[in-house]
Scaffold this active site. Structure first.
Site, PDB file in Angstrom:
ATOM      1  N   GLY A 185       0.844  -1.199   0.000  1.00 20.98           N
ATOM      2  CA  GLY A 185       0.000   0.000   0.000  1.00 20.98           C
ATOM      3  C   GLY A 185       0.878   1.247   0.000  1.00 20.98           C
ATOM      4  O   GLY A 185       2.043   1.214  -0.421  1.00 20.98           O
ATOM      5  N   GLY A 274      -1.496  -1.665   6.906  1.00 17.38           N
ATOM      6  CA  GLY A 274      -2.646  -0.827   7.244  1.00 17.38           C
ATOM      7  C   GLY A 274      -2.562  -0.303   8.669  1.00 17.38           C
ATOM      8  O   GLY A 274      -1.685  -0.683   9.440  1.00 17.38           O
ATOM      9  N   ALA A 322      -3.587  13.076   6.492  1.00 17.52           N
ATOM     10  CA  ALA A 322      -3.386  14.259   7.335  1.00 17.52           C
ATOM     11  C   ALA A 322      -4.241  15.438   6.889  1.00 17.52           C
ATOM     12  O   ALA A 322      -4.809  16.151   7.711  1.00 17.52           O
ATOM     13  CB  ALA A 322      -1.911  14.646   7.326  1.00 17.52           C
ATOM     14  N   HIS A 447       1.923  28.143 -18.947  1.00 19.09           N
ATOM     15  CA  HIS A 447       2.641  27.388 -19.974  1.00 19.09           C
ATOM     16  C   HIS A 447       4.123  27.749 -19.911  1.00 19.09           C
ATOM     17  O   HIS A 447       4.450  28.935 -19.807  1.00 19.09           O
ATOM     18  CB  HIS A 447       2.095  27.720 -21.363  1.00 19.09           C
ATOM     19  CG  HIS A 447       2.870  27.057 -22.462  1.00 19.09           C
ATOM     20  ND1 HIS A 447       2.691  25.724 -22.774  1.00 19.09           N
ATOM     21  CD2 HIS A 447       3.859  27.523 -23.262  1.00 19.09           C
ATOM     22  CE1 HIS A 447       3.533  25.404 -23.757  1.00 19.09           C
ATOM     23  NE2 HIS A 447       4.255  26.475 -24.063  1.00 19.09           N
TER      24      HIS A 447
END
Ligand code: NAI
Length: 461
Positions: A185, A274, A322, A447
């Site tokens: 992850g 996790g 966060a 640009h």
């Protein structure tokens, strides 16, 4: 009463310190409890330390690949211990900055672990260091902690130091020769990116058949291919069934794929499987708060099921990022102050700070379909940008634009490539404002820039 406040905040991470500051500026008398260091996981052992490491790795990568841009540099190397020292310096600067903010706002900060103890007619009660405090409003911002799954041998390996979580790895001053990462992850991939750049042998073991969790499958696939080319090994669809430490600081991660056993040698194992909300031992049971497993249930305003008790950040288990925490904290405070506000969860961007960066916001075609919206995705190569070509030899980044087919509104943007982490906020604003393809066409982008591709893409839809 000396210990009576308008707001008591439990936890001084992004949700807590931001909410405390906002509340103090709003005229509330605020007390903030933090048991470790202000800044929480994000500042001390998450977002900021990893970005500091990754920036050093990026500089190293530039020096290694300069020849493609006509720049030849002598042998470059990295001093990992110095990178860690610099990381500590960055963290110290930012943590003390948060401290100054709290002081400046008049927030009382107490370094202690605090616990809810119940309710009196004056409000909710909290205990810390043997003292009792009361406030009409209490905001829970206790964050989250790494999950160490019950894999045989893994907890022993964490205890011996062979296996680490995001917390410990960021303080290791020695580089592993062979790093095995359990979980492909966000944390796993950012750490893999650093250790791969600095020369480690990295293997990622992931039980799903793709990396980067819910990230768009084409983006995950390009990210995987990019890292494979650089030498990272990915064992996907692979279950970790054990960890064996044969001698101090050395062992094997035992895996299984389709019934076939395999093992990965390692002198460091990262557990990045996790995180779970930190809701244990904070006295939630004394108030009978409604929970969804470890998460405190909140509405879009941060209200829990208990009047006067609010929650923001990872502790609600919604979107553990966060920047979500910042917003949730201030939304809760606004509502305490009587100002209507809510978090728009549809337009929260997410970023993986690999190189190339991955960023996304909003719906995918699949998630839109689940919400009953007929949507389509339009993929545009970043090579439409002159700046991208100038700066990315052989780069093959792209952006996927998801639109609502009926109303032609922008539902989501998913991209991989340079500056994605900075470009995505513009896309998030467009999604939040439900801009139509024709609206974005009328915006003027600088640009040359990589973000121009987003506008260019609108003319291809
Ligand atoms: P994650 O949920 O992103 O990934 C965990 C991965 O581990 C999943 O792909 C899962 O399938 C896999 N897994 C779980 N058990 C496993 C097992 N036994 N064997 C093999 N694979 C297994 O969790 P992660 O990376 O730990 O991150 C935690 C949280 O921190 C996330 O919520 C993330 O959003 C946040 N975070 C955000 C960052 C960012 O915004 N750039 C950076 C770092 C963390």
């Amino acid at each position: 009463m000396a210990n009576a406040f308008d707001l008591i905040v439990l936890g001084g991470g992004p949700a807590g310190y931001n909410a405390a500051e906002r509340a103090a500026h709003g005229g509330m008398k605020v007390l903030l409890f933090e048991e470790r260091a202000l800044g929480g996981v994000c500042l001390n052992e998450g977002c900021i330390p990893t970005k500091t490491l990754l920036y050093s790795a990026k500089i190293l990568d530039y020096t290694k690949h300069g020849a493609a841009y006509g720049v030849t540099i002598g042998a470059s190397s990295i001093d990992h211990a110095k990178v860690i020292d610099r990381k500590n310096k960055v963290v110290k600067t930012l943590v003390s900055g948060v401290g100054s903010k709290m002081k400046g706002a008049g927030v009382t900060v107490v370094t202690a672990s605090a616990k809810l103890t119940g309710r009196t007619p004056d409000g909710i009660t909290v205990e810390a260091n043997g003292e009792s405090y009361t406030a009409a409003n209490v905001l829970l911002c206790t964050g989250s902690e790494a999950i160490v799954p019950p894999i045989p041998g893994l907890r022993e390996a964490v205890a011996s130091g062979l296996a680490v979580t995001n917390r410990e790895i960021l303080d290791r001053r020695e580089l592993p020769k062979k790093l095995c990462i359990i979980g492909g992850g966000v944390i796993g991939l950012e750490i893999a990116s650093y250790y791969n750049s600095v020369g480690g042998d990295v293997t990622v073991v992931e039980m799903l058949t793709k990396i980067a969790g819910p990230t768009d499958a084409d983006i995950s696939s390009l990210l995987q291919k990019t890292y494979e080319k650089r030498g990272v090994k990915f064992l996907l669809g692979t279950k970790v069934c054990g960890v064996e430490e044969d001698k101090p600081g050395h062992g094997y991660v035992l895996c299984e794929k389709d019934g076939k056993a395999d093992k990965v040698e390692a002198d460091m194992i990262l557990v990045s499987t996790g995180r779970r909300p930190r809701t244990k031992d904070i006295g939630l049971e004394t108030l009978g708060v409604l929970m969804d497993r470890a998460s405190v249930i909140t509405d879009d305003c941060g209200r829990t099921s208990v009047p006067g008790l609010w929650a923001a950040g990872d502790v609600n288990g919604k979107i553990m990022l966060a920047h979500t925490a910042y917003r949730e904290g201030e939304v809760a405070v606004n509502n305490m102050l009587g100002k209507k506000d809510r978090v728009d969860y549809r337009s929260i961007p997410s970023v993986i700070y690999t190189n190339p960066e991955v960023a996304s916001v909003g719906e995918s075609v699949e998630s839109a379909a689940k919400a009953g919206i007929k949507a389509s995705a339009h993929t545009v190569s970043l090579r439409y940008s002159g700046r991208y070509i100038a700066e990315n030899e052989g780069g093959d980044g792209f952006v996927k634009i998801v639109i609502d087919d009926e109303h032609r509104t922008l539902l989501g943007v998913h991209m991989i490539g340079t500056y994605a982490s900075e470009i995505i906020y513009g896309a998030a604003a467009m999604v939040a404002r439900e801009m139509r393809v024709e609206d974005v066409q009328k915006l003027v982008f600088p640009h040359p820039s990589v973000c121009e591709v987003l506008r260019e893409g609108m003319f291809m839809i």
